[in-house]
Every structure is written in C-alpha cells, then in structure tokens.
Design a protein around this motif. Structure first.
Motif, PDB file in Angstrom:
ATOM      1  N   ALA A  66     -16.572   4.412  -0.026  1.00  0.00           N
ATOM      2  CA  ALA A  66     -17.502   4.541   1.093  1.00  0.00           C
ATOM      3  C   ALA A  66     -18.162   3.210   1.391  1.00  0.00           C
ATOM      4  O   ALA A  66     -18.367   2.374   0.506  1.00  0.00           O
ATOM      5  N   ASP A  67     -18.501   3.025   2.632  1.00  0.00           N
ATOM      6  CA  ASP A  67     -19.148   1.789   3.081  1.00  0.00           C
ATOM      7  C   ASP A  67     -20.654   2.008   3.156  1.00  0.00           C
ATOM      8  O   ASP A  67     -21.185   2.491   4.151  1.00  0.00           O
ATOM      9  N   GLY A  68     -21.335   1.676   2.030  1.00  0.00           N
ATOM     10  CA  GLY A  68     -22.784   1.821   2.004  1.00  0.00           C
ATOM     11  C   GLY A  68     -23.240   3.255   2.126  1.00  0.00           C
ATOM     12  O   GLY A  68     -24.269   3.534   2.723  1.00  0.00           O
ATOM     13  N   GLY A  69     -22.470   4.185   1.557  1.00  0.00           N
ATOM     14  CA  GLY A  69     -22.841   5.591   1.588  1.00  0.00           C
ATOM     15  C   GLY A  69     -22.388   6.285   2.860  1.00  0.00           C
ATOM     16  O   GLY A  69     -22.571   7.486   3.024  1.00  0.00           O
ATOM     17  N   GLY A  70     -21.765   5.546   3.768  1.00  0.00           N
ATOM     18  CA  GLY A  70     -21.294   6.137   4.999  1.00  0.00           C
ATOM     19  C   GLY A  70     -19.828   6.482   4.925  1.00  0.00           C
ATOM     20  O   GLY A  70     -19.325   6.871   3.884  1.00  0.00           O
ATOM     21  N   THR A 107       0.681 -12.379 -10.125  1.00  0.00           N
ATOM     22  CA  THR A 107       0.044 -11.346  -9.322  1.00  0.00           C
ATOM     23  C   THR A 107       0.860 -11.069  -8.054  1.00  0.00           C
ATOM     24  O   THR A 107       1.378 -11.992  -7.416  1.00  0.00           O
ATOM     25  N   VAL A 108       0.971  -9.787  -7.712  1.00  0.00           N
ATOM     26  CA  VAL A 108       1.606  -9.398  -6.450  1.00  0.00           C
ATOM     27  C   VAL A 108       0.538  -8.710  -5.602  1.00  0.00           C
ATOM     28  O   VAL A 108      -0.320  -7.996  -6.118  1.00  0.00           O
ATOM     29  N   ALA A 109       0.584  -8.946  -4.297  1.00  0.00           N
ATOM     30  CA  ALA A 109      -0.463  -8.410  -3.413  1.00  0.00           C
ATOM     31  C   ALA A 109       0.129  -8.065  -2.061  1.00  0.00           C
ATOM     32  O   ALA A 109       1.196  -8.566  -1.665  1.00  0.00           O
ATOM     33  N   HIS A 110      -0.581  -7.187  -1.349  1.00  0.00           N
ATOM     34  CA  HIS A 110      -0.186  -6.779   0.004  1.00  0.00           C
ATOM     35  C   HIS A 110      -1.420  -6.785   0.891  1.00  0.00           C
ATOM     36  O   HIS A 110      -2.453  -6.208   0.538  1.00  0.00           O
ATOM     37  N   GLN A 111      -1.319  -7.465   2.032  1.00  0.00           N
ATOM     38  CA  GLN A 111      -2.400  -7.511   3.022  1.00  0.00           C
ATOM     39  C   GLN A 111      -2.185  -6.433   4.079  1.00  0.00           C
ATOM     40  O   GLN A 111      -1.068  -6.258   4.569  1.00  0.00           O
ATOM     41  N   PHE A 112      -3.236  -5.705   4.390  1.00  0.00           N
ATOM     42  CA  PHE A 112      -3.167  -4.668   5.416  1.00  0.00           C
ATOM     43  C   PHE A 112      -3.802  -5.202   6.701  1.00  0.00           C
ATOM     44  O   PHE A 112      -5.012  -5.482   6.725  1.00  0.00           O
ATOM     45  N   LYS A 113      -2.991  -5.361   7.742  1.00  0.00           N
ATOM     46  CA  LYS A 113      -3.478  -5.849   9.027  1.00  0.00           C
ATOM     47  C   LYS A 113      -3.000  -4.894  10.107  1.00  0.00           C
ATOM     48  O   LYS A 113      -1.789  -4.823  10.387  1.00  0.00           O
ATOM     49  N   PRO A 114      -3.907  -4.151  10.690  1.00  0.00           N
ATOM     50  CA  PRO A 114      -5.354  -4.093  10.419  1.00  0.00           C
ATOM     51  C   PRO A 114      -5.650  -3.294   9.153  1.00  0.00           C
ATOM     52  O   PRO A 114      -4.745  -2.749   8.527  1.00  0.00           O
ATOM     53  N   ALA A 115      -6.935  -3.262   8.790  1.00  0.00           N
ATOM     54  CA  ALA A 115      -7.348  -2.512   7.614  1.00  0.00           C
ATOM     55  C   ALA A 115      -7.026  -1.032   7.793  1.00  0.00           C
ATOM     56  O   ALA A 115      -7.058  -0.501   8.910  1.00  0.00           O
ATOM     57  N   VAL A 116      -6.699  -0.369   6.689  1.00  0.00           N
ATOM     58  CA  VAL A 116      -6.327   1.041   6.729  1.00  0.00           C
ATOM     59  C   VAL A 116      -7.391   1.849   6.012  1.00  0.00           C
ATOM     60  O   VAL A 116      -8.043   1.380   5.072  1.00  0.00           O
ATOM     61  N   ALA A 117      -7.580   3.090   6.454  1.00  0.00           N
ATOM     62  CA  ALA A 117      -8.550   3.983   5.827  1.00  0.00           C
ATOM     63  C   ALA A 117      -7.874   5.115   5.072  1.00  0.00           C
ATOM     64  O   ALA A 117      -8.479   5.725   4.191  1.00  0.00           O
ATOM     65  N   LEU A 118      -6.611   5.401   5.415  1.00  0.00           N
ATOM     66  CA  LEU A 118      -5.876   6.459   4.738  1.00  0.00           C
ATOM     67  C   LEU A 118      -5.249   5.930   3.458  1.00  0.00           C
ATOM     68  O   LEU A 118      -4.864   4.747   3.361  1.00  0.00           O
ATOM     69  N   LEU A 119      -5.114   6.797   2.450  1.00  0.00           N
ATOM     70  CA  LEU A 119      -4.584   6.365   1.161  1.00  0.00           C
ATOM     71  C   LEU A 119      -3.064   6.352   1.117  1.00  0.00           C
ATOM     72  O   LEU A 119      -2.481   5.654   0.294  1.00  0.00           O
ATOM     73  N   GLU A 120      -2.395   7.113   1.999  1.00  0.00           N
ATOM     74  CA  GLU A 120      -0.937   7.189   1.936  1.00  0.00           C
ATOM     75  C   GLU A 120      -0.274   5.829   2.134  1.00  0.00           C
ATOM     76  O   GLU A 120       0.629   5.457   1.366  1.00  0.00           O
ATOM     77  N   PRO A 121      -0.674   5.023   3.151  1.00  0.00           N
ATOM     78  CA  PRO A 121      -0.036   3.695   3.283  1.00  0.00           C
ATOM     79  C   PRO A 121      -0.289   2.800   2.081  1.00  0.00           C
ATOM     80  O   PRO A 121       0.580   2.005   1.696  1.00  0.00           O
ATOM     81  N   VAL A 122      -1.460   2.935   1.468  1.00  0.00           N
ATOM     82  CA  VAL A 122      -1.768   2.110   0.296  1.00  0.00           C
ATOM     83  C   VAL A 122      -0.900   2.527  -0.885  1.00  0.00           C
ATOM     84  O   VAL A 122      -0.366   1.689  -1.626  1.00  0.00           O
ATOM     85  N   ALA A 123      -0.734   3.835  -1.092  1.00  0.00           N
ATOM     86  CA  ALA A 123       0.106   4.317  -2.179  1.00  0.00           C
ATOM     87  C   ALA A 123       1.558   3.901  -1.966  1.00  0.00           C
ATOM     88  O   ALA A 123       2.265   3.548  -2.926  1.00  0.00           O
TER      89      ALA A 123
END
Length: 416
Positions: free
Chosen positions: A223-227, A138-154
């Motif tokens: 979404a976080d609990g519908g928010g 398995t390969v993984a990447h930690q985001f610190k701090p957490a990200v909300a935009l999809l571009e950095p994740v992609a």
C-alpha cells in the motif's frame, strides 16, 4: 610448494619463452642440479597428473592426460575407502573409474567422489570459476509503466529465475540465499531473503517470489501510505553467500524420486504456504526434544541451531526411543509419598520410590541415574534457564528421562 620436495608451476608461458616444455624441463634440471640436488620434472594438464609424470620424468602432451592416467590403480587417488569400494565394484583403474557418468558418480559417492572422478578424467578436482572478481549476478526487470497487479510480476519472476540459474551455472557457483527486492513508486523498497542451498529449481524460486508478493499484499506492505496499492517499478533477484558448485548427491539409482518429492512439496507450499511443508533436521541442543527441529522444505536450519557444539550438559548416548511433542507432567515421590526435591548441591531429598506420569499408570522406581544440572544462558536475565535431569528405571521395565525445572517434574523422553 605442495610439500617439501614437490614444486608445481604453470608451464605454458615459460615453455613458450624457452622454446618448449622439454627445453624448460632441461633448464630447470640444470639449475637445480647445479646446487647439488637431484630433480625429476614432469608435465601434464593437472597438478595431480604432473606429479605422477614427474616420478617417470615424462612430459604428457596437452589433451592426453586422461589417457596417461588410465592405467594407474585407483589407490593413487589418496582415498583408501573409495579405492577399496571401486576395486570391489570391478573398477580397479583410473580409466575404468573415469568412464562412469559424472552424475551417477555424484549420486553414489558425493562431492568428494565427484572431485576424485574429475581427477581421474584428467581435470582439476575443482572447476575454475569464470566469475570475475566483484561480478554482480543480480537479475532484474523494469516495469514500464509501473504495474499494480501481481500476475505480471509473478510472470516476470519466472523468467528472472531462469536467468539467475543460467548466470550461476556460467559462473560455476551456487548460492545459499536469494534476496527478492521490490521497488515501488515513491521510492519504497521491500526485500526478503529466501534460503536456497543450491537446490531450488527455477520454478521453485518463481513460486517463492509469488508467495512473497501475496504476503506483502495481505499485510498491506504494497500500500502507498495506507492507501491503494502502489505501482511496482522493479523486481530484482540477488544471490547471496556464493560458493563453488561441487554437485549435489542424490539417490543411488537416478534422481526421479527426489525430483518428484520436490515437485509435490512445491505444489503443497503453493497451496498452503511456505511453512506448511516441513522436514525434521538435526539441530543443536542439550535435551532430545531440542535437537529435533522442523524446517520449512527448501530452507536450511537456522545458524544458531546447528548441531555442532560444544553443548555443555548435552544428554549422552544411548538416546531415548520416544520423545513426546510436549513435556508430560510427572511426579517423582519418595517412600513417604512426598515429592523428591534436589538441593543446590545436587543432593536428593530422599530416594525415589514411585513415578507418576500423566496418562500412564503409577510405577515403582527400581533405580536411577543422575541428577545432571543444566544452566543455559545464565548471562541473559530473560532467557536464562536452570534445570536438572534424571534417568529413572521402573519395575515395569521402561526407563524415563525426567526434568526438574522450577520445582516441577516433567517427563521429557522415554527409553522403550
């Protein structure tokens, strides 16, 4: 024990203990001769070469196995069809066969030919896996701090795809599936399995991760609990269903055509969605329409639709020349103009006389074959299906494959 009379054992450790391979061979010969058997001992870098060396009583020095094998005819590989073809191509010896580029051999002869090519080169037919038991790829990447935009994740997905392919290559393995796992703030975890089949490039894997992120965003899964959208804290790619990397057979003269096709399909999928580009695959089923299934490009057919049988009641050859996308309404009439019915004992109510298929002119029936019953999933009250098939020949020449289900006739296929 390879077979009665042929025993193979690793020689490196014992040879060092007894003072060399020759001393080890002499000890083995003495021990077996003492109980009344004749023995010949050979040594080489591979099991195949050692068996040939034993016929001559030779001890091939380490690293010289390919030179030892070179004069042998390709027939010793135990693949008669391959041997005939190689001889006709002007490659009668193992040395000539071994000189061919490995990728061209795989493209022309497939994985079995590639295994034979490794043998001719003085290597084992299958490469040894360097992956430790239980090793996690398995390969993984930690985001610190957490990200909300999809571009950095992609962007991170592309780098993870590269790392994943490097790990698989180092382990001598390919995977049939890749799990995309996303961890969000608050402990929520999203996963999705993608078929891989050992063919997806790094870019294709990254694209599929991006599609999945977009799909999760559209459906509100992020979404976080519908928010508002929750932050993404970790992205992981985990390979599943690992197997040995045996190569991939491609077209005869290079792989540029296939690479271009895959790139074009990936671009279309990126624009239109994963299911927008499909290919036709042979699936399991009893009727001709059931056996042709569409699979998204890059995926493999679902396991419950594999063509391997048994499929009781499957239509035998010769197969129809044309199968419509949808069953066409039909009427099979007797000489009195009444619909032909079939009893529970598969008896016709009257001989067929006329056939009317929607969109076609009525024709006179000249002959027929059948009926043949098909009873599917009788144990499932929801999915149970009972039908009867018939082949009908008309005076116009073409023949039709008809289906009677729930008292109605349908045209399932056409014999052109």
């Amino acid at each position: 024990m390879i077979r009665p009379g042929l025993l193979v054992l690793p020689a490196h450790g014992p040879a060092r203990y007894f003072g060399g391979e020759r001393a080890l061979a002499d000890r083995i010969t003495e021990a077996i001769s003492a109980v009344g058997f004749t023995v010949r001992v050979g040594a080489a870098d591979t099991v195949f070469a050692a068996a040939l060396a034993a016929r001559q009583g030779r001890l091939v020095p380490a690293g010289r196995t390919a030179r030892f094998l070179a004069p042998y005819p390709v027939g010793v590989l135990g693949r008669p069809e391959l041997a005939v073809l190689l001889t006709r191509m002007g490659l009668p010896t193992l040395g000539a066969f071994a000189a061919l580029p490995g990728d061209r051999v795989t493209a022309r002869f497939g994985t079995d030919g590639a295994a034979a090519h490794r043998i001719a080169r003085g290597l084992e037919a299958r490469g040894l896996s360097t992956r430790a038991p239980g090793q996690d790829l398995t390969v993984a990447h930690q985001f610190k701090p957490a990200v909300a935009l999809l571009e950095p994740v992609a962007f991170a997905a592309k780098e993870l795809a590269r790392q994943l392919h490097e790990r698989l290559a180092a382990a001598g393995a390919v995977c049939a599936r890749i799990e995309v796992a996303l961890e969000l703030t608050g402990g929520k975890r999203l996963t999705r399995l993608w078929r891989h089949e050992g063919k997806l490039s790094e870019l294709a894997v990254a694209e599929r991760v991006r599609w999945q992120l977009a799909a999760w965003q559209e459906t509100g899964a992020l979404a976080d609990g519908g928010g508002p959208a929750a932050g993404i804290v970790r992205l992981a790619l985990r390979p599943e269903a690992l197997s040995a990397a045996t190569g991939r057979q491609q077209q005869l003269f290079g792989a540029s055509g296939i690479a271009e096709l895959e790139a074009a399909a990936a671009r279309l999928q990126a624009m239109l969605g994963h299911d927008a580009v499909t290919r036709v695959a042979l699936g399991g089923g009893r009727g001709p329409a059931e056996r042709a299934i569409r699979v998204a490009f890059g995926d493999v057919p679902p396991e419950n639709r594999l063509p391997d049988g048994p499929w009781p009641g499957q239509l035998p050859a010769p197969y129809p020349a044309w199968v419509p996308a949808q069953l066409e309404q039909a009427r099979l009439l007797d000489a009195q103009g009444e619909p032909v019915a079939i009893s529970a004992r598969l008896l016709l109510s009257a001989p067929p006389a006329r056939l009317i298929v929607k969109g076609h002119r009525p024709v006179t029936v000249r002959g027929w074959a059948g009926p043949w019953p098909v009873l599917e999933q009788w144990w499932n009250t929801v999915r149970a299906r009972r039908l009867v098939r018939m082949q009908v020949v008309t005076e116009a020449g073409p023949a039709w494959l008809l289906v009677l289900e729930q008292g109605r006739w349908w045209a399932e296929a056409h014999y052109g």
